[in-house]
Design a protein around this motif. Structure first.
Motif, PDB file in Angstrom:
ATOM      1  N   ASN A 134       0.830  -1.199   0.000  1.00 29.02           N
ATOM      2  CA  ASN A 134       0.000   0.000   0.000  1.00 29.02           C
ATOM      3  C   ASN A 134       0.867   1.252   0.000  1.00 29.02           C
ATOM      4  N   ALA A 135       0.989   1.889  -1.156  1.00 29.30           N
ATOM      5  CA  ALA A 135       1.777   3.123  -1.276  1.00 29.30           C
ATOM      6  C   ALA A 135       0.888   4.358  -1.306  1.00 29.30           C
ATOM      7  N   ASP A 136      -0.429   4.157  -1.289  1.00 32.06           N
ATOM      8  CA  ASP A 136      -1.372   5.272  -1.347  1.00 32.06           C
ATOM      9  C   ASP A 136      -1.679   5.715   0.082  1.00 32.06           C
ATOM     10  N   LEU A 137      -0.725   6.447   0.674  1.00 31.25           N
ATOM     11  CA  LEU A 137      -0.819   6.801   2.084  1.00 31.25           C
ATOM     12  C   LEU A 137      -1.404   8.197   2.270  1.00 31.25           C
ATOM     13  N   THR A 138      -2.269   8.313   3.255  1.00 28.92           N
ATOM     14  CA  THR A 138      -2.835   9.619   3.590  1.00 28.92           C
ATOM     15  C   THR A 138      -1.806  10.424   4.382  1.00 28.92           C
ATOM     16  N   ASP A 139      -2.055  11.707   4.505  1.00 30.40           N
ATOM     17  CA  ASP A 139      -1.170  12.552   5.317  1.00 30.40           C
ATOM     18  C   ASP A 139      -1.098  12.034   6.746  1.00 30.40           C
ATOM     19  N   ARG A 140      -2.230  11.566   7.245  1.00 33.11           N
ATOM     20  CA  ARG A 140      -2.274  11.045   8.618  1.00 33.11           C
ATOM     21  C   ARG A 140      -1.404   9.789   8.751  1.00 33.11           C
ATOM     22  N   GLU A 141      -1.493   8.879   7.758  1.00 33.56           N
ATOM     23  CA  GLU A 141      -0.680   7.655   7.791  1.00 33.56           C
ATOM     24  C   GLU A 141       0.808   7.991   7.699  1.00 33.56           C
ATOM     25  N   LEU A 142       1.163   8.942   6.862  1.00 31.34           N
ATOM     26  CA  LEU A 142       2.567   9.354   6.747  1.00 31.34           C
ATOM     27  C   LEU A 142       3.059   9.944   8.064  1.00 31.34           C
ATOM     28  N   ALA A 143       2.226  10.764   8.693  1.00 31.17           N
ATOM     29  CA  ALA A 143       2.599  11.351   9.985  1.00 31.17           C
ATOM     30  C   ALA A 143       2.733  10.273  11.046  1.00 31.17           C
ATOM     31  N   ASP A 144       1.833   9.283  11.028  1.00 34.42           N
ATOM     32  CA  ASP A 144       1.886   8.186  12.007  1.00 34.42           C
ATOM     33  C   ASP A 144       3.149   7.352  11.820  1.00 34.42           C
TER      34      ASP A 144
END
Length: 197
Positions: free
Chosen positions: A102-112
């Motif tokens: 899964n490379a389609d990461l949300t800003d929240r997932e990237l921050a986490d």
């Protein structure tokens, strides 16, 4: 427990449902699981066996041409102990594999993920290492763990343990030799680079 590629392929294909090991005492137990690139291996049973109890079917269902070939391979083991038959099956895909793709990461997932790396680094007894290891793997996909560890002036086994921590986050993937960043790991590295530009 380590598996050769052809054994994992046999387990995944349903041709292999048992393996044999030489152990002083069992290294796995019934009900335990092991994550591999082929999926999650489930241990059904572990039993000590004598050479006389190993059958032709055992040999064939463990990936050998026959009983003599299996017994010959076991006799060449450098480990001390008795023979053990481990019955097993493929329980399903490794959940880390789906996560890693899964490379389609949300800003929240990237921050986490960034917070997770910071937490690992802050708890480390040495200097922060997560981003450096990710960068090294990104620059040298397929390079042996020993060679990667030497580039960081580290011992191989602790280095491999660190890579497993990154793999648990879905950031790296094991190759037959070495590692590579997963699509998820590449997305995170692109995000981290964007923060410094």
């Amino acid at each position: 427990m380590l598996f050769r590629r052809e054994v994992l392929e046999g387990i995944a294909g349903g041709r292999i449902d048992r393996v044999f090991r030489v152990w002083a005492k069992p290294q796995v137990r019934a009900g335990s699981t092991q994550r591999t690139w082929a999926g999650t291996i489930v241990i059904d049973s572990v039993a000590a066996v004598t050479p006389e109890e190993i059958t032709e079917e055992d040999a064939l269902r463990s990936g050998f041409e026959g009983r003599v070939a299996l017994l010959t391979a076991l006799s060449k083991s450098r480990k001390e102990g008795g023979y053990h038959r481990v019955m097993l099956h493929l329980g399903g895909p490794d959940p880390r594999a789906e996560l890693a793709e899964n490379a389609d990461l949300t800003d929240r997932e990237l921050a986490d993920l960034t917070t997770a790396l910071d937490t690992i680094d802050n708890r480390s007894r040495r200097a922060p290492w997560t981003r450096e290891v990710l960068r090294l793997i990104d620059e040298h996909p397929g390079l042996r763990a020993q060679d990667l560890a030497e580039r960081l002036d580290r011992d191989k086994l602790p280095f491999k343990a660190d890579v497993r921590r990154l793999k648990a986050l879905g950031l790296t993937q094991s190759l037959e030799t070495g590692y590579r960043l997963s699509p998820r790991g590449k997305a995170l590295m692109a995000y981290l680079r964007s923060l410094t530009e």
